[in-house]
Design a protein around this motif. Structure first.
Motif, mmCIF file in Angstrom:
data_model
loop_
_atom_site.group_PDB
_atom_site.id
_atom_site.type_symbol
_atom_site.label_atom_id
_atom_site.label_comp_id
_atom_site.label_asym_id
_atom_site.label_seq_id
_atom_site.Cartn_x
_atom_site.Cartn_y
_atom_site.Cartn_z
ATOM 1 N N LYS A 2 0.822 -1.196 0.000
ATOM 2 C CA LYS A 2 0.000 0.000 0.000
ATOM 3 C C LYS A 2 0.867 1.261 0.000
ATOM 4 O O LYS A 2 1.892 1.318 0.671
ATOM 5 C CB LYS A 2 -0.869 -0.033 1.254
ATOM 6 N N ASP A 3 0.428 2.261 -0.796
ATOM 7 C CA ASP A 3 1.141 3.543 -0.807
ATOM 8 C C ASP A 3 0.974 4.248 0.534
ATOM 9 O O ASP A 3 -0.026 4.055 1.233
ATOM 10 C CB ASP A 3 0.574 4.457 -1.901
ATOM 11 N N PRO A 4 1.924 5.126 0.896
ATOM 12 C CA PRO A 4 1.781 5.923 2.115
ATOM 13 C C PRO A 4 0.533 6.811 2.039
ATOM 14 O O PRO A 4 0.052 7.152 0.958
ATOM 15 C CB PRO A 4 3.049 6.779 2.137
ATOM 16 N N ALA A 5 0.035 7.206 3.192
ATOM 17 C CA ALA A 5 -1.199 7.999 3.276
ATOM 18 C C ALA A 5 -1.107 9.296 2.472
ATOM 19 O O ALA A 5 -2.079 9.703 1.831
ATOM 20 C CB ALA A 5 -1.522 8.299 4.739
ATOM 21 N N ARG A 8 -1.696 8.551 -1.171
ATOM 22 C CA ARG A 8 -3.117 8.243 -1.395
ATOM 23 C C ARG A 8 -3.950 9.514 -1.363
ATOM 24 O O ARG A 8 -4.883 9.672 -2.148
ATOM 25 C CB ARG A 8 -3.610 7.230 -0.355
ATOM 26 N N ALA A 9 -3.595 10.458 -0.484
ATOM 27 C CA ALA A 9 -4.312 11.744 -0.427
ATOM 28 C C ALA A 9 -4.088 12.544 -1.710
ATOM 29 O O ALA A 9 -5.030 13.155 -2.240
ATOM 30 C CB ALA A 9 -3.861 12.551 0.792
ATOM 31 N N ARG A 12 -6.246 11.031 -4.331
ATOM 32 C CA ARG A 12 -7.657 11.416 -4.146
ATOM 33 C C ARG A 12 -7.896 12.854 -4.587
ATOM 34 O O ARG A 12 -8.928 13.175 -5.175
ATOM 35 C CB ARG A 12 -8.081 11.213 -2.689
#
Length: 177
Positions: A2-5, A8-9, A12
């Motif tokens: 999973k990519d870091p938060a 991901r932000a 988005r």
């Protein structure tokens, strides 16, 4: 993995701006449709359609879609020299070019912000009758280019960590990689 938060932000944000770009496309179509109806049936065009199309809708729908296009790696690339490199070297080169692009985009966003603030300061409008306010849409350029800079940085990180280019299963026949 999973990519870091933060990435991901950024992804988005790119998607959200692409959806706003889609709304701008619909508004552009409605604006032109109303103008055509007015011309055809009322012999009166919708005031400011040309200015709104050129100063509002077109910049909005193009600039806000750039980051999403970068996320999907769908910008046009000429890779003739990169294709000769071993995969890991190519990832490093593309990551470095992405960092250069990010720096240039940050500078462009900074310049766009200065222009937008100046335009806001005097309430810039078109010289048409009636005048159409264009200063609010100068901030769209700041948002679009800023988001593209963030997405370019995220793309560079993905290259450096080996998450790009996409796996062979993610590409389609005839598609440029």
């Amino acid at each position: 993995m999973k990519d870091p938060a933060l990435l991901r932000a950024i992804d988005r944000l790119a998607l959200g701006l692409a959806l706003l770009a889609a709304v701008a496309l619909v508004l552009l179509a409605l604006n032109v449709f109303v103008d055509v109806l007015g011309r055809a049936f009322l012999k009166q065009p919708f005031p400011g359609t040309l200015e709104m199309t050129a100063q509002w809708w077109m910049p909005t729908l193009t600039l806000l879609a750039f980051a999403y296009t970068e996320k999907r790696q769908e910008h046009i690339k000429v890779t003739i020299l990169l294709d000769a490199l071993p995969p890991r070297m190519r990832q490093l080169v593309e990551g470095c070019f992405g960092l250069i692009a990010t720096a240039l985009l940050v500078a462009l966003a900074w310049y766009a912000l200065a222009e937008a603030l100046e335009s806001f300061g005097y309430g810039e409008t078109t010289s048409s009758r009636p005048p159409v306010a264009i200063w609010p849409f100068k901030f769209v350029a700041v948002l679009g280019v800023g988001a593209l800079a963030l997405q370019s940085a995220a793309t560079s990180w993905r290259y450096f960590t080996g998450r790009l280019p996409l796996g062979a299963a993610d590409t389609h026949e005839g598609e440029a990689v």
